[in-house]
Scaffold this motif. Structure first.
Motif, PDB file in Angstrom:
ATOM      1  N   MET A   1       1.976 -12.862  -8.505  1.00 36.32           N
ATOM      2  CA  MET A   1       2.115 -12.356  -7.144  1.00 36.32           C
ATOM      3  C   MET A   1       2.107 -10.821  -7.107  1.00 36.32           C
ATOM      4  O   MET A   1       1.515 -10.211  -6.231  1.00 36.32           O
ATOM      5  CB  MET A   1       3.399 -12.884  -6.517  1.00 36.32           C
ATOM      6  N   ILE A   2       2.777 -10.187  -8.086  1.00 36.02           N
ATOM      7  CA  ILE A   2       2.805  -8.720  -8.192  1.00 36.02           C
ATOM      8  C   ILE A   2       2.527  -8.332  -9.633  1.00 36.02           C
ATOM      9  O   ILE A   2       3.112  -8.892 -10.566  1.00 36.02           O
ATOM     10  CB  ILE A   2       4.164  -8.149  -7.745  1.00 36.02           C
ATOM     11  N   GLN A   3       1.649  -7.359  -9.811  1.00 34.80           N
ATOM     12  CA  GLN A   3       1.345  -6.846 -11.138  1.00 34.80           C
ATOM     13  C   GLN A   3       1.147  -5.338 -11.039  1.00 34.80           C
ATOM     14  O   GLN A   3       0.338  -4.862 -10.242  1.00 34.80           O
ATOM     15  CB  GLN A   3       0.079  -7.504 -11.686  1.00 34.80           C
ATOM     16  N   THR A   4       1.899  -4.587 -11.832  1.00 30.67           N
ATOM     17  CA  THR A   4       1.744  -3.137 -11.844  1.00 30.67           C
ATOM     18  C   THR A   4       1.491  -2.661 -13.270  1.00 30.67           C
ATOM     19  O   THR A   4       1.946  -3.270 -14.248  1.00 30.67           O
ATOM     20  CB  THR A   4       2.987  -2.401 -11.289  1.00 30.67           C
ATOM     21  N   SER A   5       0.765  -1.562 -13.365  1.00 29.75           N
ATOM     22  CA  SER A   5       0.484  -0.951 -14.660  1.00 29.75           C
ATOM     23  C   SER A   5       0.622   0.560 -14.533  1.00 29.75           C
ATOM     24  O   SER A   5      -0.123   1.196 -13.781  1.00 29.75           O
ATOM     25  CB  SER A   5      -0.928  -1.315 -15.115  1.00 29.75           C
ATOM     26  N   ALA A   6       1.615   1.114 -15.214  1.00 28.40           N
ATOM     27  CA  ALA A   6       1.868   2.564 -15.226  1.00 28.40           C
ATOM     28  C   ALA A   6       1.953   3.126 -13.804  1.00 28.40           C
ATOM     29  O   ALA A   6       1.527   4.256 -13.553  1.00 28.40           O
ATOM     30  CB  ALA A   6       0.790   3.288 -16.026  1.00 28.40           C
ATOM     31  N   LEU A   7       2.527   2.355 -12.878  1.00 29.57           N
ATOM     32  CA  LEU A   7       2.633   2.780 -11.474  1.00 29.57           C
ATOM     33  C   LEU A   7       3.532   4.009 -11.374  1.00 29.57           C
ATOM     34  O   LEU A   7       4.686   3.985 -11.818  1.00 29.57           O
ATOM     35  CB  LEU A   7       3.189   1.642 -10.632  1.00 29.57           C
ATOM     36  N   LEU A  47       4.651  -0.849  -3.279  1.00 31.06           N
ATOM     37  CA  LEU A  47       4.223  -2.242  -3.367  1.00 31.06           C
ATOM     38  C   LEU A  47       3.927  -2.837  -1.997  1.00 31.06           C
ATOM     39  O   LEU A  47       3.154  -3.791  -1.889  1.00 31.06           O
ATOM     40  CB  LEU A  47       5.287  -3.077  -4.088  1.00 31.06           C
ATOM     41  N   CYS A  48       4.520  -2.271  -0.958  1.00 29.49           N
ATOM     42  CA  CYS A  48       4.262  -2.730   0.411  1.00 29.49           C
ATOM     43  C   CYS A  48       3.042  -2.062   1.034  1.00 29.49           C
ATOM     44  O   CYS A  48       2.689  -2.353   2.181  1.00 29.49           O
ATOM     45  CB  CYS A  48       5.482  -2.470   1.297  1.00 29.49           C
ATOM     46  N   GLY A  49       2.420  -1.142   0.313  1.00 32.60           N
ATOM     47  CA  GLY A  49       1.270  -0.439   0.861  1.00 32.60           C
ATOM     48  C   GLY A  49       1.637   0.686   1.806  1.00 32.60           C
ATOM     49  O   GLY A  49       0.782   1.206   2.527  1.00 32.60           O
ATOM     50  N   LEU A  50       2.908   1.095   1.800  1.00 40.47           N
ATOM     51  CA  LEU A  50       3.376   2.149   2.695  1.00 40.47           C
ATOM     52  C   LEU A  50       3.278   3.538   2.068  1.00 40.47           C
ATOM     53  O   LEU A  50       3.274   4.540   2.783  1.00 40.47           O
ATOM     54  CB  LEU A  50       4.832   1.877   3.110  1.00 40.47           C
ATOM     55  N   LEU A  51       3.220   3.597   0.745  1.00 37.31           N
ATOM     56  CA  LEU A  51       3.047   4.850   0.015  1.00 37.31           C
ATOM     57  C   LEU A  51       1.908   4.675  -0.982  1.00 37.31           C
ATOM     58  O   LEU A  51       1.862   3.668  -1.698  1.00 37.31           O
ATOM     59  CB  LEU A  51       4.318   5.224  -0.756  1.00 37.31           C
ATOM     60  N   ARG A  52       1.024   5.641  -1.040  1.00 34.81           N
ATOM     61  CA  ARG A  52      -0.072   5.576  -1.999  1.00 34.81           C
ATOM     62  C   ARG A  52       0.415   6.067  -3.357  1.00 34.81           C
ATOM     63  O   ARG A  52       1.015   7.139  -3.449  1.00 34.81           O
ATOM     64  CB  ARG A  52      -1.247   6.429  -1.514  1.00 34.81           C
ATOM     65  N   PRO A  53       0.166   5.310  -4.429  1.00 33.96           N
ATOM     66  CA  PRO A  53       0.581   5.765  -5.761  1.00 33.96           C
ATOM     67  C   PRO A  53      -0.105   7.067  -6.152  1.00 33.96           C
ATOM     68  O   PRO A  53      -1.250   7.325  -5.755  1.00 33.96           O
ATOM     69  CB  PRO A  53       0.138   4.617  -6.679  1.00 33.96           C
ATOM     70  N   GLY A  62      -2.843 -10.332  -4.826  1.00 34.31           N
ATOM     71  CA  GLY A  62      -4.269 -10.234  -5.096  1.00 34.31           C
ATOM     72  C   GLY A  62      -4.941  -8.988  -4.565  1.00 34.31           C
ATOM     73  O   GLY A  62      -6.120  -8.755  -4.839  1.00 34.31           O
ATOM     74  N   PHE A  63      -4.217  -8.155  -3.819  1.00 30.94           N
ATOM     75  CA  PHE A  63      -4.806  -6.958  -3.207  1.00 30.94           C
ATOM     76  C   PHE A  63      -4.339  -5.694  -3.922  1.00 30.94           C
ATOM     77  O   PHE A  63      -3.170  -5.570  -4.300  1.00 30.94           O
ATOM     78  CB  PHE A  63      -4.435  -6.865  -1.725  1.00 30.94           C
ATOM     79  N   ASP A  64      -5.237  -4.742  -4.055  1.00 30.32           N
ATOM     80  CA  ASP A  64      -4.918  -3.451  -4.649  1.00 30.32           C
ATOM     81  C   ASP A  64      -4.195  -2.592  -3.607  1.00 30.32           C
ATOM     82  O   ASP A  64      -4.719  -2.360  -2.516  1.00 30.32           O
ATOM     83  CB  ASP A  64      -6.210  -2.768  -5.097  1.00 30.32           C
ATOM     84  N   VAL A  65      -3.004  -2.097  -3.944  1.00 28.97           N
ATOM     85  CA  VAL A  65      -2.205  -1.361  -2.954  1.00 28.97           C
ATOM     86  C   VAL A  65      -2.842  -0.038  -2.562  1.00 28.97           C
ATOM     87  O   VAL A  65      -2.617   0.468  -1.456  1.00 28.97           O
ATOM     88  CB  VAL A  65      -0.760  -1.120  -3.449  1.00 28.97           C
ATOM     89  N   ALA A  66      -3.654   0.536  -3.449  1.00 26.80           N
ATOM     90  CA  ALA A  66      -4.267   1.826  -3.146  1.00 26.80           C
ATOM     91  C   ALA A  66      -5.494   1.678  -2.250  1.00 26.80           C
ATOM     92  O   ALA A  66      -5.776   2.555  -1.436  1.00 26.80           O
ATOM     93  CB  ALA A  66      -4.651   2.543  -4.442  1.00 26.80           C
ATOM     94  N   HIS A  67      -6.212   0.573  -2.385  1.00 27.35           N
ATOM     95  CA  HIS A  67      -7.480   0.427  -1.676  1.00 27.35           C
ATOM     96  C   HIS A  67      -7.466  -0.647  -0.589  1.00 27.35           C
ATOM     97  O   HIS A  67      -8.355  -0.669   0.272  1.00 27.35           O
ATOM     98  CB  HIS A  67      -8.596   0.113  -2.674  1.00 27.35           C
ATOM     99  N   ASP A  68      -6.495  -1.549  -0.633  1.00 25.85           N
ATOM    100  CA  ASP A  68      -6.409  -2.626   0.363  1.00 25.85           C
ATOM    101  C   ASP A  68      -5.025  -2.667   0.991  1.00 25.85           C
ATOM    102  O   ASP A  68      -4.436  -3.733   1.162  1.00 25.85           O
ATOM    103  CB  ASP A  68      -6.717  -3.989  -0.290  1.00 25.85           C
TER     104      ASP A  68
END
Length: 240
Positions: A1-7, A47-53, A62-68
């Protein structure tokens, strides 16, 4: 459901979240623990898409937080640390407003959330101005609004701050019910006894994940009897 790498998230020279790596499964209750300024809320907002990494990657449902980020937002429910509803609306009008945001017919949203409204004792207050509600009732209303569109993923940023023990117990009854339905619930909390209810937790300090695992496993690893002792010991080790 959630996957992060070096966020990672930086604000100028300040690193709020530092190379965070997570894997969170569907149906999991996952806790973010840490003192104020540890990076919990910043992590959740990314993770909520409210701040860009600033760097690194994160995929949510399944969605990329930076682009979707818009798809990310539509696929989750979010209860913020600060009360985010409209005080000049009635309680039921806030529900109607959030149902509209998520394009859910209000009758459907009301039917689906009515059991929770009744559990929280909100039904008599639905026509009251939101500004007139006690803090605990506002928190309950915020959670109901976060669930109007039946999301598969729910973020609760310190949901039980300022509420009484009865309300805290009710919140956790709801959280466990949501997880039992297969929903993923992300919770940040200052209450270490609440951390015991999570399937797994991450302890953050100065933007970094300093411990990650099941509460029972972490207590064995650090040879402590409670999450409170664990937290104090980890913070002490990190600061040393």
């Amino acid at each position: 459901m959630i996957q992060t790498s070096a966020l990672t998230k930086r604000f100028g020279d300040f690193v709020a979240v530092d190379h965070l790596d997570l894997r969170i499964s569907a149906g999991e209750i996952f806790g973010f623990l840490g003192a104020n300024g540890a990076g919990k809320t910043t992590s959740i907002r990314m993770l909520c898409g409210l701040l860009r990494p600033s760097s690194g990657e994160a995929r949510v449902n399944g969605f990329d937080v930076a682009h979707d980020s818009e798809r990310v937002k539509r696929s989750l429910g979010y209860m913020s640390q600060r009360f985010s509803l409209y005080n000049d609306l009635k309680a039921i009008e806030n529900l109607q407003f959030y149902a509209g945001i998520y394009r859910v017919p209000f009758s459907v949203a009301l039917d689906s959330t009515l059991p929770l409204i009744r559990l929280f004792g909100l039904e008599p207050s639905l026509k009251a101005p939101t500004a007139s509600l006690p803090v605990g009732f506002k928190q309950r209303l915020s959670l109901v609004c976060a669930l109007v569109h039946d999301p598969p993923l729910v973020f609760l940023d310190e949901p039980t701050s300022g509420v009484d023990p009865k309300a805290r117990r009710e919140f956790w009854e709801v959280i466990n019910t949501l997880a039992g339905q297969g929903k993923t619930v992300i919770v940040s909390t200052h209450f270490m006894d609440e951390a015991e209810y999570c399937h797994r937790v991450v302890v953050m300090r100065e933007g970094k994940a300093v411990a990650l695992g099941r509460p029972s496993e972490l207590k064995r690893q650090y040879e402590v009897d409670s999450m409170q002792e664990l937290f104090i010991q980890i913070v002490g080790e990190v600061s040393a």
